[in-house]
Enzyme design. Structure first.
Site: not given
Length: 258
Positions: A45, A75-76, A186
């Site tokens: 991120g 996984c965002n 997330c």
């Protein structure tokens, strides 16, 4: 090997995607699963989009080498940065991504803000911006970047004073009656749900996209006639780029947690 018996590949920047794979296992216990956690390079991120794209393609390639029949980018951040490119390159295999469960959050019809906890990159990317355009006019949506939260979870810290203080600091601007729903944007975050409930009221719904993603996975497998028809519990294989037994043990612990 019959194509139906081939494993489903899951990938995340670390252990977070296990929260999605757990939902898939509940839904399809007879499927075989391979999980690749890229903890060596976590967190995603705070990286650049190009870095995340490179890491995502590397992970997808490594799962394809394991002869998987479908891939879940659990996984965002990786979904935001790379899913469209991955799908256009690998057209012959179902590839499922994950998005913040904003649509589900709007169905709760509760007063107050919809607070979306996510990594800074997820909140900056165009996929999230298009979600905001879709729902932002009719709902009060607040983005809450939580850059450090993945690191807590990657170190196996799912509770305790330090984590509680971090969450209190994040939510200090919001009274409980200001919050309608909390969306976990997330895949790491569902593992700290119980600790989050020490910071906000227990009657506030906390939701994530794990079940919706797993249902979409099953739908896509059914569509391609790839559902495993064997009547026995499938296998689970966990691989982590970190290379340490400790990460494998943490992964197993997270899968077994309720």
């Amino acid at each position: 090997m019959d194509k139906k018996n081939r494993p489903i590949g899951f990938f995340d920047s670390g252990v977070g995607g296990l929260s999605v794979m757990k939902e898939a296992i509940r839904l399809m216990p007879n499927e075989n699963y391979i999980y690749f956690g890229d903890s060596k390079n976590a967190p995603y991120g705070i990286k650049t989009v190009e870095e995340v794209r490179t890491l995502t393609f590397n992970a997808v390639e490594s799962l394809l080498e394991k002869n998987v029949k479908a891939i879940v980018v659990a996984c965002n951040t990786a979904t935001s940065a790379a899913i469209d490119l991955v799908r256009s390159k690998y057209k012959n295999i179902p590839i499922i991504g994950i998005e913040p469960a904003l649509k589900l959050a709007t169905k709760y019809n509760r007063k107050g803000n919809i607070i979306i906890m996510a990594t800074p990159m997820t909140l900056k990317e165009k996929k999230f911006k298009s979600l905001m355009e879709k729902y932002g006019e009719n709902y009060d949506i607040v983005s809450l970047p939580c850059a450090k939260l993945v690191e807590f979870i990657e170190h196996g810290i799912l509770s305790g004073e330090e984590l509680e203080e971090y969450l209190k600091e994040k939510f200090k601007s919001y009274k409980n009656n200001d919050i309608g729903v909390v969306v976990l944007g997330c895949t790491h975050y569902p593992f700290i749900k119980e600790t989050l409930y020490k910071v906000i009221d227990k009657d506030i719904p906390i939701i994530d996209g794990g079940l919706g993603t797993s249902q979409e996975l099953r739908r896509r497998l059914e569509e391609k006639n790839l559902l495993n028809t064997e009547d026995k519990k499938g296998s689970i294989t966990i691989i982590n780029s970190n290379g340490s037994e400790k990460m494998i043990e943490l992964s197993k612990k997270l899968i077994e947690s309720s």
